[in-house]
Design a protein around this motif. Structure first.
Motif: not given
Length: 183
Positions: A71-78
């Motif tokens: 969630l942290l990685v995907v949300s940040t990248f998006i």
């Protein structure tokens, strides 16, 4: 055994930091976004360390920790891919590649579980390295956005993350194929 261990509380904190991080980036509070991301990254390192050292490993933690990481990685990248006028923006192809790797892994595990039997796929060393690269990439982008200028270090982080994304994704597929062939 306690379920809400210190390690699990840190993981829950990381989950709670994600919406705040996204909002901070969207509203241009780049310094606070960077600090929030760093706190989330520190909780990621600490929760695993505490779980091992204090013997606080739980089923809940085994489920929550990878979810919090994703969630942290995907949300940040998006959010860093969105056209927000930031000095450093992640390329769409990069974010799609990282998310696609995770989707391929989930689908591969599902196929193995449906085709053979219930199997647990523990995170590989390459998967952990990939997560580390993603956290560094997110931190680098957020840091240089806070400083307000473009940096070639961001490009290096993106291409390093892309390389480990491809290698770790292929590794999971080869591992799953081996499991399928053995059965």
């Amino acid at each position: 055994m306690r379920i809400l261990t210190i390690a699990n509380q840190l993981t829950l904190l990381r989950l709670l930091l994600v919406p705040g991080l996204v909002i901070l980036v969207l509203y241009g509070f780049n310094g606070w976004a960077f600090i929030t991301f760093m706190v989330a990254g520190i909780t990621d390192a600490l929760d695993g360390l505490i779980a091992r050292l204090a013997r606080q490993r739980t089923r809940l933690g085994a489920l929550l920790d990878p979810m919090a990481d994703k969630l942290l990685v995907v949300s940040t990248f998006i959010v860093l891919t969105m056209p927000l006028g930031l000095p450093n923006q992640l390329p769409v192809w990069f974010t799609v590649s990282v998310i696609s790797r995770d989707v391929v892994i989930v689908l591969t595990v599902a196929i193995v579980n449906l085709a053979i039997e219930r199997r647990v796929f523990y995170p590989s060393v390459l998967g952990k390295i990939a997560t580390g690269f993603y956290v560094v990439t997110g931190a680098v982008v957020l840091f240089f956005n806070y400083l307000g200028y473009q940096s070639r270090i961001v490009d290096l982080a993106v291409y390093g993350s892309l390389a480990i994304t491809l290698v770790s994704g292929l590794h999971y597929i080869v591992h799953a194929a081996r499991v399928l062939n053995e059965s």
